[in-house]
Write a protein that holds these residues in place. Structure first.
Motif, PDB file in Angstrom:
ATOM      1  N   GLY A 294       0.817  -1.212   0.000  1.00  0.00           N
ATOM      2  CA  GLY A 294       0.000   0.000   0.000  1.00  0.00           C
ATOM      3  C   GLY A 294       0.847   1.256   0.000  1.00  0.00           C
ATOM      4  O   GLY A 294       0.540   2.226  -0.702  1.00  0.00           O
ATOM      5  N   ARG A 295       1.912   1.250   0.772  1.00  0.00           N
ATOM      6  CA  ARG A 295       2.790   2.425   0.851  1.00  0.00           C
ATOM      7  C   ARG A 295       3.418   2.735  -0.514  1.00  0.00           C
ATOM      8  O   ARG A 295       3.442   3.891  -0.942  1.00  0.00           O
ATOM      9  N   ARG A 296       3.902   1.698  -1.196  1.00  0.00           N
ATOM     10  CA  ARG A 296       4.469   1.924  -2.540  1.00  0.00           C
ATOM     11  C   ARG A 296       3.403   2.461  -3.497  1.00  0.00           C
ATOM     12  O   ARG A 296       3.650   3.387  -4.259  1.00  0.00           O
ATOM     13  N   ALA A 297       2.211   1.869  -3.447  1.00  0.00           N
ATOM     14  CA  ALA A 297       1.118   2.322  -4.316  1.00  0.00           C
ATOM     15  C   ALA A 297       0.732   3.760  -3.992  1.00  0.00           C
ATOM     16  O   ALA A 297       0.456   4.559  -4.892  1.00  0.00           O
ATOM     17  N   GLY A 298       0.717   4.116  -2.717  1.00  0.00           N
ATOM     18  CA  GLY A 298       0.386   5.482  -2.312  1.00  0.00           C
ATOM     19  C   GLY A 298       1.382   6.495  -2.851  1.00  0.00           C
ATOM     20  O   GLY A 298       0.998   7.577  -3.308  1.00  0.00           O
ATOM     21  N   ARG A 299       2.654   6.144  -2.804  1.00  0.00           N
ATOM     22  CA  ARG A 299       3.688   7.038  -3.345  1.00  0.00           C
ATOM     23  C   ARG A 299       3.471   7.239  -4.849  1.00  0.00           C
ATOM     24  O   ARG A 299       3.582   8.345  -5.355  1.00  0.00           O
ATOM     25  N   GLU A 300       3.148   6.163  -5.551  1.00  0.00           N
ATOM     26  CA  GLU A 300       2.886   6.256  -6.991  1.00  0.00           C
ATOM     27  C   GLU A 300       1.647   7.104  -7.269  1.00  0.00           C
ATOM     28  O   GLU A 300       1.659   7.922  -8.202  1.00  0.00           O
ATOM     29  N   LEU A 301       0.604   6.924  -6.485  1.00  0.00           N
ATOM     30  CA  LEU A 301      -0.610   7.722  -6.668  1.00  0.00           C
ATOM     31  C   LEU A 301      -0.346   9.197  -6.416  1.00  0.00           C
ATOM     32  O   LEU A 301      -0.866  10.060  -7.129  1.00  0.00           O
ATOM     33  N   ALA A 302       0.448   9.507  -5.424  1.00  0.00           N
ATOM     34  CA  ALA A 302       0.780  10.909  -5.130  1.00  0.00           C
ATOM     35  C   ALA A 302       1.508  11.541  -6.299  1.00  0.00           C
ATOM     36  O   ALA A 302       1.289  12.713  -6.616  1.00  0.00           O
ATOM     37  N   GLU A 303       2.350  10.772  -6.954  1.00  0.00           N
ATOM     38  CA  GLU A 303       3.127  11.299  -8.080  1.00  0.00           C
ATOM     39  C   GLU A 303       2.272  11.564  -9.310  1.00  0.00           C
ATOM     40  O   GLU A 303       2.687  12.292 -10.207  1.00  0.00           O
ATOM     41  N   GLU A 304       1.063  11.015  -9.350  1.00  0.00           N
ATOM     42  CA  GLU A 304       0.151  11.260 -10.464  1.00  0.00           C
ATOM     43  C   GLU A 304      -0.517  12.625 -10.369  1.00  0.00           C
ATOM     44  O   GLU A 304      -1.125  13.082 -11.327  1.00  0.00           O
ATOM     45  N   HIS A 305      -0.415  13.282  -9.226  1.00  0.00           N
ATOM     46  CA  HIS A 305      -1.050  14.578  -9.000  1.00  0.00           C
ATOM     47  C   HIS A 305      -0.026  15.699  -9.170  1.00  0.00           C
ATOM     48  O   HIS A 305       1.171  15.478  -9.002  1.00  0.00           O
ATOM     49  N   PRO A 306      -0.486  16.895  -9.472  1.00  0.00           N
ATOM     50  CA  PRO A 306       0.438  18.032  -9.565  1.00  0.00           C
ATOM     51  C   PRO A 306       1.215  18.212  -8.257  1.00  0.00           C
ATOM     52  O   PRO A 306       0.728  17.876  -7.168  1.00  0.00           O
ATOM     53  N   LEU A 307       2.411  18.727  -8.366  1.00  0.00           N
ATOM     54  CA  LEU A 307       3.307  18.866  -7.221  1.00  0.00           C
ATOM     55  C   LEU A 307       2.748  19.732  -6.102  1.00  0.00           C
ATOM     56  O   LEU A 307       3.110  19.557  -4.941  1.00  0.00           O
ATOM     57  N   ASP A 308       1.857  20.659  -6.435  1.00  0.00           N
ATOM     58  CA  ASP A 308       1.347  21.567  -5.411  1.00  0.00           C
ATOM     59  C   ASP A 308       0.063  21.073  -4.727  1.00  0.00           C
ATOM     60  O   ASP A 308      -0.486  21.756  -3.866  1.00  0.00           O
ATOM     61  N   VAL A 309      -0.406  19.878  -5.073  1.00  0.00           N
ATOM     62  CA  VAL A 309      -1.614  19.340  -4.448  1.00  0.00           C
ATOM     63  C   VAL A 309      -1.238  18.726  -3.102  1.00  0.00           C
ATOM     64  O   VAL A 309      -0.350  17.895  -3.000  1.00  0.00           O
ATOM     65  N   ASP A 310      -1.933  19.144  -2.078  1.00  0.00           N
ATOM     66  CA  ASP A 310      -1.685  18.729  -0.707  1.00  0.00           C
ATOM     67  C   ASP A 310      -1.997  17.243  -0.500  1.00  0.00           C
ATOM     68  O   ASP A 310      -2.951  16.720  -1.080  1.00  0.00           O
ATOM     69  N   ALA A 311      -1.230  16.598   0.354  1.00  0.00           N
ATOM     70  CA  ALA A 311      -1.427  15.173   0.651  1.00  0.00           C
ATOM     71  C   ALA A 311      -2.834  14.882   1.157  1.00  0.00           C
ATOM     72  O   ALA A 311      -3.431  13.867   0.790  1.00  0.00           O
TER      73      ALA A 311
END
Length: 111
Positions: free
Chosen positions: A7-24
């Protein structure tokens, strides 16, 4: 790896799909919504909870909560680690899947 690690690896990948300025916090809510959890945000004195009003994996979570819930906790942690903003997952309060209402507990720098 463990469900948490996957899940942690998948979460990191999902975060990278969003613009850099989008909050966690926004990404965690968006991913939860996309998966069918019907999330809502609730402020606490020391942070924010993302309450998951529906469990779209109720059958699986009933028989294997140690796998399903840990996978989703890892997903939130991975997003928090990789996305913008100073957000830390401090816990996951698990409810029965049929009742739903699990809480992803977050510490947000501005909270």
């Amino acid at each position: 790896g463990s469900p948490y690690d996957v899940g942690r690896r998948a979460g990191r990948e999902l975060a990278e799909e969003h613009p850099l300025d989008v909050d966690a916090l926004e990404i965690i809510e968006a991913v939860a919504r996309r998966l069918g959890f019907e999330p809502r945000r609730e402020r606490r004195r020391d942070g924010v909870d993302v309450i998951l009003e529906r469990c779209p994996f109720a059958a699986s979570a009933t028989t294997a909560p140690d796998i399903i819930c840990e996978l989703h906790r890892g997903l939130a942690v991975g997003i928090a680690e990789a996305a913008a903003g100073d957000v830390t997952v401090t816990g996951l309060v698990i409810r029965t899947p049929q009742r739903a209402g699990c809480r992803v507990q977050l510490k947000v720098a501005d909270s």
